[in-house]
Design a protein around this motif. Sequence first.
Motif, mmCIF file in Angstrom:
data_model
loop_
_atom_site.group_PDB
_atom_site.id
_atom_site.type_symbol
_atom_site.label_atom_id
_atom_site.label_comp_id
_atom_site.label_asym_id
_atom_site.label_seq_id
_atom_site.Cartn_x
_atom_site.Cartn_y
_atom_site.Cartn_z
ATOM 1 N N ALA A 208 0.720 -1.175 -0.036
ATOM 2 C CA ALA A 208 0.035 -0.001 -0.042
ATOM 3 C C ALA A 208 1.057 1.230 -0.048
ATOM 4 O O ALA A 208 1.878 1.291 0.681
ATOM 5 C CB ALA A 208 -0.883 0.035 1.211
ATOM 6 N N ARG A 209 0.551 2.201 -1.051
ATOM 7 C CA ARG A 209 1.155 3.563 -0.931
ATOM 8 C C ARG A 209 0.441 4.377 0.023
ATOM 9 O O ARG A 209 -0.701 4.665 -0.218
ATOM 10 C CB ARG A 209 1.273 4.092 -2.343
ATOM 11 N N LYS A 210 0.755 4.889 1.084
ATOM 12 C CA LYS A 210 0.515 5.914 2.028
ATOM 13 C C LYS A 210 0.020 7.017 1.605
ATOM 14 O O LYS A 210 1.098 7.390 0.559
ATOM 15 C CB LYS A 210 1.189 5.924 3.332
ATOM 16 N N VAL A 211 -0.784 7.883 1.725
ATOM 17 C CA VAL A 211 -1.211 9.233 1.424
ATOM 18 C C VAL A 211 -1.897 10.080 2.613
ATOM 19 O O VAL A 211 -2.647 9.423 3.325
ATOM 20 C CB VAL A 211 -1.937 9.061 0.238
ATOM 21 N N ARG A 212 -1.617 11.219 2.669
ATOM 22 C CA ARG A 212 -1.931 11.984 3.832
ATOM 23 C C ARG A 212 -3.341 12.916 3.398
ATOM 24 O O ARG A 212 -3.271 13.604 2.350
ATOM 25 C CB ARG A 212 -0.943 13.288 4.146
ATOM 26 N N LEU A 213 -4.306 12.504 4.221
ATOM 27 C CA LEU A 213 -5.823 13.200 3.686
ATOM 28 C C LEU A 213 -6.041 14.218 4.511
ATOM 29 O O LEU A 213 -5.812 14.240 5.507
ATOM 30 C CB LEU A 213 -6.587 12.066 3.612
ATOM 31 N N GLY A 214 -6.625 15.432 3.743
ATOM 32 C CA GLY A 214 -7.038 16.498 4.446
ATOM 33 C C GLY A 214 -8.268 16.357 4.964
ATOM 34 O O GLY A 214 -9.199 15.459 4.539
ATOM 35 N N TYR A 215 -8.910 17.128 5.566
ATOM 36 C CA TYR A 215 -10.249 17.170 6.127
ATOM 37 C C TYR A 215 -11.392 17.265 4.942
ATOM 38 O O TYR A 215 -12.365 16.247 5.005
ATOM 39 C CB TYR A 215 -10.675 18.571 6.888
ATOM 40 N N HIS A 216 -11.123 18.009 3.832
ATOM 41 C CA HIS A 216 -11.963 18.125 2.872
ATOM 42 C C HIS A 216 -11.920 16.782 1.939
ATOM 43 O O HIS A 216 -13.198 16.297 1.531
ATOM 44 C CB HIS A 216 -11.747 19.221 1.772
ATOM 45 N N GLU A 217 -10.960 16.232 1.738
ATOM 46 C CA GLU A 217 -10.715 15.115 1.056
ATOM 47 C C GLU A 217 -11.420 13.764 1.895
ATOM 48 O O GLU A 217 -12.120 13.149 1.113
ATOM 49 C CB GLU A 217 -9.235 14.378 0.861
ATOM 50 N N LYS A 218 -11.377 13.785 3.114
ATOM 51 C CA LYS A 218 -12.075 12.732 3.953
ATOM 52 C C LYS A 218 -13.665 12.929 3.756
ATOM 53 O O LYS A 218 -14.341 12.015 3.759
ATOM 54 C CB LYS A 218 -11.674 12.672 5.342
ATOM 55 N N SER A 219 -13.995 14.293 3.878
ATOM 56 C CA SER A 219 -15.349 14.658 3.760
ATOM 57 C C SER A 219 -16.280 14.333 2.531
ATOM 58 O O SER A 219 -16.987 13.698 2.639
ATOM 59 C CB SER A 219 -15.635 16.064 4.161
ATOM 60 N N LEU A 220 -15.414 14.482 1.304
ATOM 61 C CA LEU A 220 -16.012 14.138 -0.185
ATOM 62 C C LEU A 220 -15.858 12.886 0.062
ATOM 63 O O LEU A 220 -16.715 11.933 -0.729
ATOM 64 C CB LEU A 220 -14.974 14.722 -0.964
ATOM 65 N N HIS A 221 -15.060 11.964 0.514
ATOM 66 C CA HIS A 221 -14.845 10.612 0.468
ATOM 67 C C HIS A 221 -16.317 10.138 1.088
ATOM 68 O O HIS A 221 -16.970 9.201 0.734
ATOM 69 C CB HIS A 221 -13.782 10.080 1.236
ATOM 70 N N ASP A 222 -16.632 10.551 2.401
ATOM 71 C CA ASP A 222 -17.835 10.169 3.199
ATOM 72 C C ASP A 222 -19.107 10.464 2.283
ATOM 73 O O ASP A 222 -20.020 9.749 2.249
ATOM 74 C CB ASP A 222 -17.852 11.001 4.460
ATOM 75 N N LYS A 223 -19.046 11.579 1.741
ATOM 76 C CA LYS A 223 -20.175 11.944 0.880
ATOM 77 C C LYS A 223 -20.464 11.112 -0.266
ATOM 78 O O LYS A 223 -21.514 10.673 -0.602
ATOM 79 C CB LYS A 223 -20.210 13.495 0.363
ATOM 80 N N TYR A 224 -19.395 10.689 -0.761
ATOM 81 C CA TYR A 224 -19.525 9.856 -2.106
ATOM 82 C C TYR A 224 -20.246 8.520 -1.813
ATOM 83 O O TYR A 224 -20.987 7.960 -2.328
ATOM 84 C CB TYR A 224 -17.901 9.700 -2.717
ATOM 85 N N LEU A 225 -19.462 7.941 -0.611
ATOM 86 C CA LEU A 225 -19.848 6.800 0.113
ATOM 87 C C LEU A 225 -21.491 6.993 0.614
ATOM 88 O O LEU A 225 -22.246 5.819 0.369
ATOM 89 C CB LEU A 225 -19.002 6.285 1.327
ATOM 90 N N GLU A 226 -21.763 8.067 1.103
ATOM 91 C CA GLU A 226 -23.281 8.342 1.463
ATOM 92 C C GLU A 226 -24.203 7.852 0.239
ATOM 93 O O GLU A 226 -25.303 7.458 0.268
ATOM 94 C CB GLU A 226 -23.394 9.643 2.012
ATOM 95 N N LEU A 227 -23.630 8.521 -1.078
ATOM 96 C CA LEU A 227 -24.401 8.207 -2.336
ATOM 97 C C LEU A 227 -24.771 6.653 -2.524
ATOM 98 O O LEU A 227 -25.766 6.340 -2.922
ATOM 99 C CB LEU A 227 -23.855 8.784 -3.457
ATOM 100 N N LEU A 228 -23.478 6.195 -2.157
ATOM 101 C CA LEU A 228 -23.871 4.450 -2.263
ATOM 102 C C LEU A 228 -24.538 3.861 -1.249
ATOM 103 O O LEU A 228 -25.268 3.034 -1.301
ATOM 104 C CB LEU A 228 -22.466 3.885 -2.454
ATOM 105 N N GLU A 229 -24.358 4.113 -0.067
ATOM 106 C CA GLU A 229 -24.953 3.353 1.151
ATOM 107 C C GLU A 229 -26.423 3.999 1.283
ATOM 108 O O GLU A 229 -27.208 3.059 2.061
ATOM 109 C CB GLU A 229 -24.102 3.744 2.361
#
Length: 513
Positions: free
Chosen positions: A188-209
């Motif tokens: 795995a290649r690690k990456v540092r995620l900011g607040y907005h990136e994590k928030s966008l990820h959650d919103k993308y997943l909310e569309l799915l879930e």
Amino acid sequence: MLGYFPTLYKDELLYSAIARYALHTGQENNQKAVLQDVFSTRTATAIPDLPSHLNALVQNLSTVWPITVDDLIGTYTLAPIYLPFLSEEQARSVKQSMASDTGGNIHMRVGITASSIKQLSFFRYCSACMTDQLALDGEAYWQRSHQLQGLAFCKKHSCLLTNSKVSFHSKEKHHFFSAGTSCDSFSARKVRLGYHEKSLHDKYLELLEKPFLDGLGANRWTMFYHNLAHDLGFIKKRRVQHQEIYLVMKQEWKGSIFERYFTEPIENHWLMNLFRKHRKSFHPLRHLLVITALAPDISIAQVLSRVRKLSALPQDSDTMTYKTKKGKSEEVKHHRQLWLNFLDKHKRLGIKNLRLIPGGGALYSWLYRNDYQWLMNNRPKYRPDSQLHYKANYREWDKDNVITLNKVLKGLSFKPKRCRLTKTFFIKNLPRANSVEKYLHKLPETREWLASHSESIEDFQLHRLRFAYDKIQQLKLEVKKWRLLRFAGIRSKLVTPKIEEEILRLEQGRGQR
């Protein structure tokens, strides 16, 4: 009817489950048999994100796994991220196509094909997630959240997703590839995620879930973004301040994985169209980039709820525009009457001339912005200009050109630092230069003058040589060929016989003019 079908895992693609079915039943190398079992046809295509033939699949699963087509679409495909941003008719049509045996051009209708958001080339996976899958479930599978366009990282393990060796839209269109046999890298290649990136990820997943499978339509989304701009103070004098929105968005995503979506100049940027009247659907990622940055505390469920409450159809221009402020309708009536009086007073004038009359331009502009449809229905009929068009006197024009050209030449001939006197240069120094170039065939004297006075490259080099000679004389240096060429800026490779002859003449001291 199927007597067995594997239980689907959370966040698993339907495609992945069918691939596992082929593996479990020993038919991995006989995909036509898999298609016959699952879809009751041997011609179905293995589509990972928006599959078709779902009615047949539901019917074949009825004894081992009772489920509806909508549940399949909402829980095990990628359709939920697209459907809310389409029109009601488009969303209904896409679902019908997915349920039927003729998927057709689903990807084109959803907007994936035409979008500038790059489509996936290969199935993706998180090596850490796959290790967990093998440990907990004993087998690997393709996760929906790893196949989202523009989302190339796993939030859970803060690492970049890895491309598998399986094409997302494989040329082997009837083959379902399982994750367990297609992934061989577990670093795995690690990456540092900011607040907005994590928030966008959650919103993308909310569309799915929390799937919302109805299309909300262009007008609702237009009004939502207009209201959002208004609430955030981005509307001044009833105009959306696109530049301010762009700068805020650019700053919010600066230094993030999504910064690349804000490198284009504002004039060509998709963000301007998002805050204007929607004439097409936008990729879900574009919506999420804006919502995450400008409304970070609102969940996707709340956003969709708000949008759903808005009007699906645009209101009539005579009611929608003028209900916003008290007394607006009276103001409109007043301007309409002024315009009608204006038309009555100047009956013989067309739109262009009416706008040139004092007060006419301002009145027209106000109605154009606030009462467009009425104005278009109450404008004067087109009246072609009855005045004769200007007819050129080519003979006089020709003589004037020659006089002007002689003046230009006199002013430039003996200037040491001047450009080459080409035909184009002379024409550009004439009044109405574009017309001269266009009608040169009707201007014989001008044409003859240009032919006789335009400099060739060799002529220009000779001019530079003579002034180089004068410069050398002023500096009291010896006249040598190399020195002449250097002062004149002529490369030795470009020396022609005529230039050579001139150099010889100058070296012999015969350069006086």
